[in-house]
Design a protein around this motif. Structure first.
Motif, mmCIF file in Angstrom:
data_model
loop_
_atom_site.group_PDB
_atom_site.id
_atom_site.type_symbol
_atom_site.label_atom_id
_atom_site.label_comp_id
_atom_site.label_asym_id
_atom_site.label_seq_id
_atom_site.Cartn_x
_atom_site.Cartn_y
_atom_site.Cartn_z
ATOM 1 N N SER A 118 14.071 8.380 14.121
ATOM 2 C CA SER A 118 14.909 7.166 14.222
ATOM 3 C C SER A 118 15.090 6.780 15.689
ATOM 4 O O SER A 118 14.927 5.616 16.065
ATOM 5 C CB SER A 118 16.277 7.408 13.577
ATOM 6 O OG SER A 118 16.117 7.823 12.235
ATOM 7 N N SER A 119 15.364 7.758 16.526
ATOM 8 C CA SER A 119 15.583 7.499 17.947
ATOM 9 C C SER A 119 14.334 6.916 18.602
ATOM 10 O O SER A 119 14.408 5.936 19.360
ATOM 11 C CB SER A 119 15.979 8.795 18.659
ATOM 12 O OG SER A 119 15.964 8.611 20.063
ATOM 13 N N ILE A 122 14.015 3.295 17.478
ATOM 14 C CA ILE A 122 15.015 2.392 18.075
ATOM 15 C C ILE A 122 14.702 2.168 19.555
ATOM 16 O O ILE A 122 14.858 1.065 20.093
ATOM 17 C CB ILE A 122 16.448 2.936 17.862
ATOM 18 C CG1 ILE A 122 16.773 2.951 16.353
ATOM 19 C CG2 ILE A 122 17.486 2.119 18.625
ATOM 20 C CD1 ILE A 122 16.624 1.603 15.638
ATOM 21 N N THR A 204 19.509 1.064 13.058
ATOM 22 C CA THR A 204 19.726 2.473 13.418
ATOM 23 C C THR A 204 20.438 3.187 12.273
ATOM 24 O O THR A 204 20.025 4.267 11.847
ATOM 25 C CB THR A 204 20.584 2.577 14.704
ATOM 26 O OG1 THR A 204 20.010 1.751 15.713
ATOM 27 C CG2 THR A 204 20.664 4.018 15.189
ATOM 28 N N ALA A 242 24.322 9.486 17.900
ATOM 29 C CA ALA A 242 23.846 8.347 17.094
ATOM 30 C C ALA A 242 25.037 7.493 16.679
ATOM 31 O O ALA A 242 25.004 6.266 16.761
ATOM 32 C CB ALA A 242 23.088 8.856 15.874
#
Ligand SMILES: CC(C)NC(=O)[C@H]1CCC[C@H]1Nc1nc(Nc2ccc(C(=O)N(C)C3CCN(C)CC3)cc2)ncc1C(F)(F)F
Length: 282
Positions: A118-119, A122, A204, A242
């Motif tokens: 995910s990071s 993003i 996110t 997050a």
């Protein structure tokens, strides 16, 4: 140089391509994997749009804008539009082929993505959005369905159907999902590129949790209300870093949303950025 700016893209036609397998259905027609017949044999995605459907849905201006915007963009996380041509019934968009397909299909297959994956996504989205905003383009429709994955798993923004030159406050028929709309658009107010900051926060959340933060399956109005109230509940499994980034992007007041330059150096992003990238590496 002036010549490249004035020289039209060479005239392409359907017979210039070998048509390969269908890649799926787009909004207004099918998408095929194709290869140019003449050397060098380029592999592309050919998106076929039916003129009749475009006219019926009265989106010809939107399609024209999509082509004009996407054709002038050059960024590793933005799908290239190389050119277009048409016959009597259809418009054909010559698009970059994304080797690993549609991101939303991977998201629905996995349920949700890891913090690392995910990071990374993003980080790439923030880079692409900074580029778009530097060209005064607001995307306005950031969501998993509009994202593709390149051959090395890199993220590609694949659709510019709702993008506009900032600032925009075109009345938009809310046909798509409401989940990604920020309060100012839900309230039909003037909006600017900070709508994409909000959508980045929603994205996110959806990557990490598997569903958008303000979703209310029962009714659109309930979703509107949750958005306008910023009724945000982040599940406990989401890491503090997050959680921090999501809550700094999902601010009611557009001016309070974390700028993209700050996103790029947020701890949750720096923690998973590959050491090799030249970006700000110390
Ligand atoms: C952003 C936009 C909203 N989305 C779209 O346009 C969609 C609508 C239909 C396809 C996609 N458009 C594109 N897709 C690709 N690559 C691609 C797609 C699907 C697969 C895949 O998984 N299969 C074939 C699988 C293979 C395995 N079987 C089982 C299922 C299908 C593999 C590669 N490149 C460029 C495009 C583009 F954008 F240029 F058109």
């Amino acid at each position: 140089s002036s010549t490249s700016r004035t020289r039209p893209t060479r005239e392409w036609k359907l017979t210039d391509f070998d048509i390969g397998r269908p890649l799926g259905k787009g909004k207004f027609g099918r998408v095929y994997m194709v290869r140019t017949k003449c050397e060098p044999n380029y592999i592309l995605a050919l998106k076929c749009l039916y003129k009749s459907e475009i006219v019926q849905s009265r989106v010809e201006k939107q399609i024209r804008r999509e082509i004009e915007i996407q054709q002038n963009l050059r960024h590793p996380n933005v799908l290239r539009l190389y050119g277009y041509f048409h016959d009597e019934k259809r418009i054909f968009l010559m698009l970059e082929f994304a080797g690993q397909g549609e991101l939303y299909k991977q998201l629905s297959k996995k349920g949700s993505f890891s913090e690392r994956r995910s990071s990374r996504y993003i980080d790439q989205m923030a880079d692409a959005l900074q580029y778009l905003h530097s060209k005064h383009v607001i995307h306005r429709d950031i969501k998993p369905e509009n994202l593709l994955l390149g051959i090395n798993g890199e993220l590609k923004i694949g659709d510019f159907g709702w993008s506009v030159h900032a600032p925009g406050n075109r009345r938009m028929t809310l046909c798509g999902t409401l989940d990604y709309l920020p309060p100012e658009m839900v309230e039909g107010k003037e909006h600017n590129e900070k709508v994409d900051y909000w959508a980045l926060g929603v994205l996110t959340y959806e990557f990490l949790v598997g569903c958008p933060p303000f979703e209310d399956k029962n009714s659109a109005n309930a979703t509107y209300r949750r958005i306008a109230k910023v009724d945000l509940k982040i599940p406990p499994h989401v890491s503090p870093d997050a959680r921090d980034l999501i809550s700094k992007l999902l601010k009611y007041n557009p001016e309070e949303r974390l700028p993209l330059s700050e996103v790029a150096r947020h701890p949750w992003i720096l923690k998973y950025r590959p050491k090799s990238t030249s970006k700000g590496g110390s």
